[in-house]
Design a protein around this motif. Structure first.
Motif, short mmCIF file in Angstrom:
data_model
loop_
_atom_site.label_atom_id
_atom_site.label_comp_id
_atom_site.label_asym_id
_atom_site.label_seq_id
_atom_site.Cartn_x
_atom_site.Cartn_y
_atom_site.Cartn_z
N ARG A 46 0.84 -1.19 0.00
CA ARG A 46 0.00 0.00 0.00
C ARG A 46 0.88 1.24 0.00
O ARG A 46 1.86 1.31 0.73
N TYR B 18 0.73 5.51 0.21
CA TYR B 18 0.00 6.75 0.44
C TYR B 18 0.89 7.91 0.03
O TYR B 18 1.95 8.12 0.62
N SER C 184 -3.40 16.12 -7.76
CA SER C 184 -3.47 14.73 -7.31
C SER C 184 -3.29 13.74 -8.45
O SER C 184 -2.50 12.78 -8.35
N GLN D 113 -0.33 10.92 -9.01
CA GLN D 113 -0.66 9.50 -9.17
C GLN D 113 -0.12 8.94 -10.48
O GLN D 113 0.51 7.88 -10.51
N ASN E 256 -1.46 -0.57 -10.60
CA ASN E 256 -2.17 -0.07 -9.42
C ASN E 256 -3.51 -0.78 -9.29
O ASN E 256 -4.26 -0.90 -10.25
N PHE F 67 -1.34 -0.92 -4.20
CA PHE F 67 -2.55 -0.12 -4.03
C PHE F 67 -2.13 1.29 -3.60
O PHE F 67 -1.53 1.47 -2.53
N GLU G 278 -2.90 5.42 -2.98
CA GLU G 278 -3.90 6.43 -2.65
C GLU G 278 -3.21 7.78 -2.49
O GLU G 278 -2.18 7.88 -1.83
N VAL H 15 -3.39 11.37 -0.84
CA VAL H 15 -4.06 11.96 0.32
C VAL H 15 -3.77 13.45 0.35
O VAL H 15 -2.61 13.87 0.36
#
Length: 245
Positions: A206, A208, A219, A223, A235, A240, A242, A244
C-alpha cells in the motif's frame, strides 16, 4: 497493521499506525482537538496512543503536541529537533538516536532525511503484523533511506510538487529554491516515483502519497507520475496507491 492519515499537507500532518489495540502517531501537526476528533472518527481512543514520533519541528508537524500532555503520551524526537519544541512537558520528552526504539507492540527505527530542520527523521515501524515506512519532508531519497524503508508493506511518502509548477508559481525565488533543493527541500512527483520503483515488489504493498503542495501539484498528476515509474506493476492489482490531500 493499519495506517490512517489523519492530516496531510502544509496545514498539518498526522499519521496513526495501529497494531491491535495499540497506536502510535507520526507527527501531530494539527490542533490537539482535531487530533482527538479524527482519532475517534477512526474508532481509535486517544488513551490507546502509546507514543508520538516527530519527524521535525516545523509547525505543520508539531502544532498539536499539547495533545501529548493531556493524555500523558511520550513524545520521541531527535535531540536536534527538541531544541525547537517547547510545548511538551519535560517528563514526556524522549530522545531519538540511531538505534531502534522498542515499545510494547512496535519497533521503530529512525533514519536521516534531508530537510531544512536541525535533525529531521523518517521512521520505519515494525510490528508482528507487518512494516510501515514514513518518509515526509525530504529533498531526496538516499541509498541509506531506501535500505531503511525496504521490504515494507505500507509506504507513506510525500509527493510534494511538480518542478515546472514551482518554477512558474508566484512565490519568492528563495522559496522556490528551497522547495527544489536536494539538501533541504521536498520530493517532486518524479523523485517519489523513482524511489518507489526501487522499493515496490508488486506484492500488494500500500502506498499513500502525502504532503502534496496546494499550489504546485495536482493529485492525478502525482498518481500518474508514480504509476508510470512503477510500470509494469499495475495499481489496484500489484500494489494499491492512494493520494491523500
Amino acid at each position: 497493521m493499519e495506517v490512517k492519515i489523519l492530516a496531510s499537507g502544509s496545514k498539518g500532518n498526522c499519521i496513526a499506525v495501529s497494531s491491535g489495540s495499540s497506536v502510535i502517531l507520526i507527527d501531530a501537526g494539527v490542533a490537539k482537538t482535531k487530533i482527538q476528533k479524527r482519532l475517534l472518527q477512526h474508532d481509535i481512543n486517544p488513551t490507546d496512543v502509546e507514543a508520538i514520533f516527530v519527524t521535525h519541528a516545523h509547525g505543520d508537524h508539531i502544532k498539536g503536541l499539547p495533545f501529548a500532555n493531556e493524555f500523558r503520551i511520550p513524545v520521541y524526537a531527535s535531540e536536534g529537533e527538541w531544541k525547537s519544541i517547547k510545548s511538551v512537558d519535560h517528563e514526556l520528552q524522549m530522545s531519538v538516536h540511531e538505534s531502534m526504539i522498542y515499545l510494547e507492540d512496535f519497533t521503530v527505527t529512525p533514519f536521516d532525511v534531508y530537510h531544512d530542520a536541525l535533525e529531521p527523521k523518517g521512521y520505519a515501524i515494525k510490528t508482528h503484523r507487518g512494516k510501515c515506512s514514513v518518509c515526509l519532508d525530504t529533498g531526496h531519497v538516499s541509498p541509506q533511506m531506501l535500505a531503511a524503508m525496504s521490504r515494507s508493506d505500507v509506504y507513506v511518502i510525500e509527493a510534494n510538487h511538480h518542478p515546472k509548477m514551482v518554477e512558474v508559481c508566484n512565490r519568492p525565488e528563495s522559496v522556490k529554491a528551497r522547495i527544489l533543493s536536494n539538501s533541504v527541500g521536498h520530493l517532486s512527483n518524479q523523485q517519489t516515483g523513482e524511489a518507489l520503483a526501487k522499493l515496490i515488489k508488486g506484492k500488494g504493498e500500500r502506498i499513500y502519497l502525502t504532503h502534496l503542495s496546494e499550489s504546485n501539484n495536482v493529485s492525478i498528476l502525482a498518481q500518474m507520475t508514480v504509476e508510470r515509474h512503477l510500470s509494469p506493476f499495475v495499481n489496484g492489482k500489484d500494489y494499491f496507491l492512494e493520494v491523500v490531500r
